[in-house]
Motif scaffolding. Structure first.
Motif: not given
Length: 294
Positions: A20, A98-99, A101-103, A105
């Motif tokens: 990642d 954003r990271t 929110r992706e991992h 939320p």
């Protein structure tokens, strides 16, 4: 506490692994720089260990300096009320929400990113609620100034844990009389009790640094004196500027003469033949008080 945010469960959110970290770096075109002291943690077990050692409470608001790609941020969010991430790199600062929110939320609303230099950030920049804990993987080249600045700027910081170069960790946590005891040790002790909280191998970072790291835990305490901090720190700086000299000689320039320095030292109950490395922060405070009184 009534009305306080409760921590999420330990399984909330996925942490970043080596793949990642490299994927994010490639996506952003990020090449870690020595100038910014960028070494990204890519080992989930290490960030879990850091968070556990920080002993955070559910109501804590954590200030994290240099969140980078978000490895430690994702581990912090489930166990505290909020994370205020101070990031000097605008590309990383923009990507971090954003990271999250992706991992994770369900935890994204706990993050606030402040694009700023941690050496210049103010309490007003960090906003409300005010941080109560400091947890960070600090850039090696500015670790001590950042810790001192944040402790001075944020009186609500009550505890914390920082990961720094092993040599810096030794200096911050050193006791009087030890080889590593010096200006960082004394000035940090004005604000807090500090202790080593374990080693961190270099292999958990990307890129791999040339040195190992260490954890330092801190607990805020009241200053040992009511005399102005800057006056005490002036004594500290003078005493260690000529470390091998006795305090009578080392403080001559600060006091105006060696004779004057000896008078002040005796009034403070400190032997003129002592050296700065033998004194605790309370001793330096008494010297500053004696000079002020005389």
């Amino acid at each position: 506490m009534t009305g306080e945010r409760q921590p999420a469960g330990p399984g909330s959110g996925a942490l970043l692994g080596p793949a990642d970290v490299r994927r994010l770096a490639t996506e952003l075109g990020v090449r870690p720089t020595k100038r910014l002291g960028q070494n990204f943690v890519h080992d989930p077990n290490t960030v879990r260990r850091i968070v556990a050692a920080a002993e955070l409470r559910g109501e804590d608001v954590v200030v994290e300096v240099g969140p980078g790609l978000g490895s430690l941020t994702l581990a912090l969010l489930p166990v505290c009320r909020a994370v205020v991430a101070v990031e000097i790199d605008p590309v990383l600062a923009e990507r971090l929400p954003r990271t999250v929110r992706e991992h994770a939320p369900d935890l994204a609303d706990r993050l606030r990113v402040v694009p700023a230099d941690a050496l210049r950030v103010t309490a007003a920049d960090l906003g409300e609620p005010v941080p109560t804990a400091l947890v960070a993987n600090l850039p090696y080249n500015v670790a001590v100034p950042v810790v001192l600045h944040l402790l001075a700027e944020l009186p609500a910081l009550r505890h914390g844990l920082v990961m720094v170069q092993a040599e810096v960790a030794d200096r911050l946590a050193a006791a009087p009389g030890s080889r590593t005891y010096g200006v960082p040790s004394v000035k940090a002790a004005w604000y807090a009790d500090l202790r080593r909280a374990g080693p961190v191998p270099r292999t958990v970072f990307w890129p791999v640094p040339n040195v190992d790291s260490g954890l330092v835990a801190l607990t805020r305490r009241e200053p040992p004196s009511n005399v102005e901090r800057d006056k005490v720190f002036a004594v500290v700086d003078a005493a260690f500027a000529q470390r091998r000299k006795t305090l009578r000689a080392a403080l001559a320039g600060w006091a105006g003469s060696a004779t004057r320095a000896e008078e002040i030292l005796r009034a403070a109950g400190v032997a003129p033949s002592a050296r700065g490395e033998q004194l605790e922060i309370a001793d330096f405070a008494r010297i500053a008080e004696a000079a002020q009184e005389r």
